[in-house]
Design an enzyme around this catalytic site. Structure first.
Site, PDB file in Angstrom:
ATOM      1  N   ARG A 268      37.751  39.396  26.300  1.00  0.00           N
ATOM      2  CA  ARG A 268      36.288  38.277  25.749  1.00  0.00           C
ATOM      3  C   ARG A 268      35.365  39.403  24.507  1.00  0.00           C
ATOM      4  NH1 ARG A 268      37.770  34.037  30.672  1.00  0.00           N
ATOM      5  NH2 ARG A 268      37.036  36.100  31.389  1.00  0.00           N
TER       6      ARG A 268
ATOM      7  N   ASP B 183      52.624  45.283  43.707  1.00  0.00           N
ATOM      8  CA  ASP B 183      51.515  45.835  44.805  1.00  0.00           C
ATOM      9  C   ASP B 183      51.244  47.016  45.021  1.00  0.00           C
ATOM     10  OD1 ASP B 183      51.156  46.414  47.304  1.00  0.00           O
ATOM     11  OD2 ASP B 183      52.397  44.698  47.843  1.00  0.00           O
ATOM     12  N   HIS B 184      50.218  47.462  44.220  1.00  0.00           N
ATOM     13  CA  HIS B 184      49.731  49.226  44.421  1.00  0.00           C
ATOM     14  C   HIS B 184      50.457  49.939  45.684  1.00  0.00           C
ATOM     15  CE1 HIS B 184      46.395  48.550  46.754  1.00  0.00           C
ATOM     16  NE2 HIS B 184      46.225  49.791  46.499  1.00  0.00           N
TER      17      HIS B 184
ATOM     18  N   LYS C 217      52.788  53.428  45.613  1.00  0.00           N
ATOM     19  CA  LYS C 217      52.247  55.462  46.245  1.00  0.00           C
ATOM     20  C   LYS C 217      53.634  56.023  47.055  1.00  0.00           C
ATOM     21  CE  LYS C 217      47.983  52.960  48.880  1.00  0.00           C
ATOM     22  NZ  LYS C 217      47.473  53.731  48.124  1.00  0.00           N
TER      23      LYS C 217
ATOM     24  N   LYS D 215      37.967  46.029  57.391  1.00  0.00           N
ATOM     25  CA  LYS D 215      36.646  47.052  56.700  1.00  0.00           C
ATOM     26  C   LYS D 215      36.582  46.807  57.796  1.00  0.00           C
ATOM     27  CE  LYS D 215      37.736  45.382  52.802  1.00  0.00           C
ATOM     28  NZ  LYS D 215      38.749  45.975  51.884  1.00  0.00           N
TER      29      LYS D 215
ATOM     30  N   LYS E 195      47.554  41.676  41.455  1.00  0.00           N
ATOM     31  CA  LYS E 195      47.276  41.065  43.104  1.00  0.00           C
ATOM     32  C   LYS E 195      46.058  40.076  43.064  1.00  0.00           C
ATOM     33  CE  LYS E 195      46.316  42.282  46.423  1.00  0.00           C
ATOM     34  NZ  LYS E 195      44.716  42.754  47.526  1.00  0.00           N
TER      35      LYS E 195
ATOM     36  N   HIS F 250      50.338  44.143  51.269  1.00  0.00           N
ATOM     37  CA  HIS F 250      50.407  45.171  51.074  1.00  0.00           C
ATOM     38  C   HIS F 250      51.883  45.345  52.945  1.00  0.00           C
ATOM     39  CE1 HIS F 250      48.425  45.693  48.546  1.00  0.00           C
ATOM     40  NE2 HIS F 250      47.312  45.952  48.712  1.00  0.00           N
TER      41      HIS F 250
HETATM   42  C1  BG6 Z   1      43.494  46.071  47.984  1.00  0.00           C
HETATM   43  C2  BG6 Z   1      42.441  45.266  48.744  1.00  0.00           C
HETATM   44  O1  BG6 Z   1      44.496  45.209  47.494  1.00  0.00           O
HETATM   45  O2  BG6 Z   1      43.646  47.161  48.668  1.00  0.00           O
HETATM   46  C3  BG6 Z   1      41.646  45.600  49.061  1.00  0.00           C
HETATM   47  O3  BG6 Z   1      42.043  43.887  47.653  1.00  0.00           O
HETATM   48  C4  BG6 Z   1      42.322  46.847  49.251  1.00  0.00           C
HETATM   49  O4  BG6 Z   1      40.368  44.940  49.104  1.00  0.00           O
HETATM   50  C5  BG6 Z   1      42.820  48.346  49.442  1.00  0.00           C
HETATM   51  O5  BG6 Z   1      40.216  47.906  49.739  1.00  0.00           O
HETATM   52  C6  BG6 Z   1      43.026  49.554  49.801  1.00  0.00           C
HETATM   53  O6  BG6 Z   1      44.419  49.492  48.843  1.00  0.00           O
HETATM   54  P1  BG6 Z   1      43.801  51.339  49.119  1.00  0.00           P
HETATM   55  O7  BG6 Z   1      45.547  52.193  48.035  1.00  0.00           O
HETATM   56  O8  BG6 Z   1      42.768  51.796  49.754  1.00  0.00           O
HETATM   57  O9  BG6 Z   1      44.130  51.553  50.585  1.00  0.00           O
END
Ligand code: BG6
Length: 490
Positions: free
Chosen positions: A50, A181-182, A186, A334, A152, A244
């Site tokens: 936007r 899902d990143h 990895k 956290k 996500k 994750h």
């Molecule tokens: C994300 C979460 O999916 O993953 C974050 O929303 C988190 O809160 C992050 O910090 C962690 O990713 P990584 O790759 O740093 O372990």
């Protein structure tokens, strides 16, 4: 080995291109792929959002992102990369805007170009964007493939994830959908499969006969920071466990798939998720710990009386032959002592103790620690004889570190692999509709337990600690103890 991209001339269309993800991750990952010559000669990236940008100002913003957040930057590579970037301004789910996007794409693309639409927008827009793409005809595989990548969170609970799946499936086939899902991008997460299935020595002992329990930790030293608004609605279960941590569990626990094909792999993960015992929210509540770090409620946009958990620990069981009775402990939080994501597989004690010295003290069982990040590798802990003693023993480590192998080559960002796979049509590292729904079913039950009469009390913990004491007790009740097998501060 470079993957084949069908049609050879793809367009990558980033919805939400003016946002953080595009600048910090997506475009730097595409730049890195380009630099490594992993993209076809002819491709284009079209940002759509936007905000008021034109091609020039969008390129400037991306250039800043690559130089600040990418692995490397060179003027020469940038000169070749920049002309492939362009920008279209519009409303995400407005047909008129998407028609203008289509016109721009037609100007830029050769006949038969495939298209990857990457939705990096607020989740409430996912379904309506897909519907509008469908309405305007942008999802029909005319003379090139059409795929949609969805970030996500995919839903907020099982019901919303189902509705989202239904709305998206009304427009797209499952094969066109790439849910990110990143963690799956990895290297070390993919290496779980290589470790288990490209070696013959681990799989025979990878079961209840030899493994006492499994610990999966995703500890973060960072706190919630400026994300109070998002986080207070979501909490750690939805933010880290639903995606994750359950993906890590599925990869560690699944049966060998017949191939690395997307469906073969995902079928096996689905079986694990379906076998998780979670019919009783009360039992889940008793097997869990909820924590919140001190100071969390003072963060901007966090409710002053917030009950949101910033830490959780769960004891889960997988109801199948391989894992019956083996606890899987999951924890994430956290503002913890350190950043470390690791899976520690604890083995049984030796059945018969020969050594007097071992009888006198507690023999610590062997473990294998799969170190996901930040010090990527694998550690094996076992007992060794202390020199110059009759038979004293101490635990020692055999360690493999990625940093000391493969010529120290840097580990690529997860998005590089994921974007390349989506462009190549390989969905193995993306989550399927049924997987997402099963994971939500578990998380919904834990949350129901947390809202019921047996709910564990929300325990406050000091920032920089390992979470509430109750997390230690959760394991101690079964004579287990949290192990930091990679971070090594135990
Ligand atoms: C994300 C979460 O999916 O993953 C974050 O929303 C988190 O809160 C992050 O910090 C962690 O990713 P990584 O790759 O740093 O372990």
């Amino acid at each position: 080995m470079n993957k084949q991209i069908e049609g050879g001339s793809p367009s990558i269309i980033i919805f939400g291109a003016s946002g953080d993800l595009a600048q910090r991750k997506l475009v730097p990952a595409l730049y890195s792929l380009f630099e490594k010559d992993k993209l076809p000669d002819d491709f284009r990236i079209v940002g759509f959002a936007r905000s008021e940008f034109d091609d020039t100002s969008f390129r400037e913003r991306m250039r800043d992102g690559i130089s600040e957040f990418g692995d490397s930057f060179s003027e020469e590579t940038w000169e070749n990369f920049a002309p492939r970037l362009s920008y279209v301004q519009g409303q995400y789910d407005e047909a008129e805007s998407l028609r203008r996007l289509e016109e721009r794409l037609e100007d830029l693309e050769p006949d038969g170009a495939g298209r990857l639409y990457h939705l990096s927008v607020p989740p409430a827009l996912y379904a309506s964007i897909v519907e509008t793409l469908g309405e305007v005809g942008l999802t029909q595989a005319g003379n090139g493939w059409r795929r949609v990548v969805i970030e996500k969170p995919f839903g907020h609970d099982l019901a919303s994830a189902r509705t989202l799946n239904e709305r998206i499936h009304a427009v797209l086939d499952e094969e066109q959908i790439y849910r990110i899902d990143h963690y799956l991008g990895k290297e070390t997460v993919q290496n779980i499969l290589v470790f288990r299935f490209a070696n013959a020595i681990f799989e025979p002992i990878w079961n209840r006969n030899y493994i006492s329990h499994v610990q999966i930790t995703a500890a973060e030293a960072v706190d919630v920071g400026h994300r109070g608004d998002y986080y207070d609605e979501v909490g750690v279960l939805r933010d880290m466990f639903q995606n994750h941590l359950l993906q890590l569990l599925a990869l560690v626990a699944m049966e060998p798939p017949v191939s690395f094909d997307a469906d073969a792999l995902r079928n096996e993960k689905v079986k694990v998720l379906a076998a998780l015992q979670h019919h009783d929210p009360h039992a889940l509540a008793q097997n869990s710990v909820r924590g919140q770090y001190e100071g969390y409620r003072e963060i901007a946009d966090v409710d002053a009386g917030s009950q949101t958990a910033t830490f959780a620990a769960l004891r889960l069981y997988i109801d199948n032959w391989r894992w019956q009775g083996v606890p899987f402990y999951l924890r994430s939080g956290k503002a913890l002592a350190t950043k470390s994501t690791e899976i520690v597989v604890h083995f049984q004690r030796p059945p018969h103790i020969l050594f007097d010295a071992a009888r006198r003290k507690e023999l610590r069982p062997n473990y294998i620690a799969l170190c996901i990040q930040p010090d990527e590798g694998i550690h094996l802990r076992f007992e060794a004889k202390v020199p110059d003693t009759v038979a004293e023993m101490e635990p020692v480590d055999m360690e493999f570190h990625y940093a000391d192998n493969f010529d120290g080559a840097p580990i690529p960002e997860a998005y590089e692999r994921l974007l390349l796979d989506a462009l190549s049509g390989d969905a193995a590292l993306f989550t399927r509709a049924d997987e997402i729904e099963l994971a939500w079913a578990l998380i919904d039950d834990v949350i129901a337990g947390w809202q019921g009469p047996e709910a564990p009390a929300l325990q406050h913990y000091a920032p920089g600690s390992w979470g509430p004491a109750a997390a230690t007790e959760l394991l101690a009740a079964h004579c287990h103890e949290w192990t930091t097998g990679c971070a090594h501060d135990d």
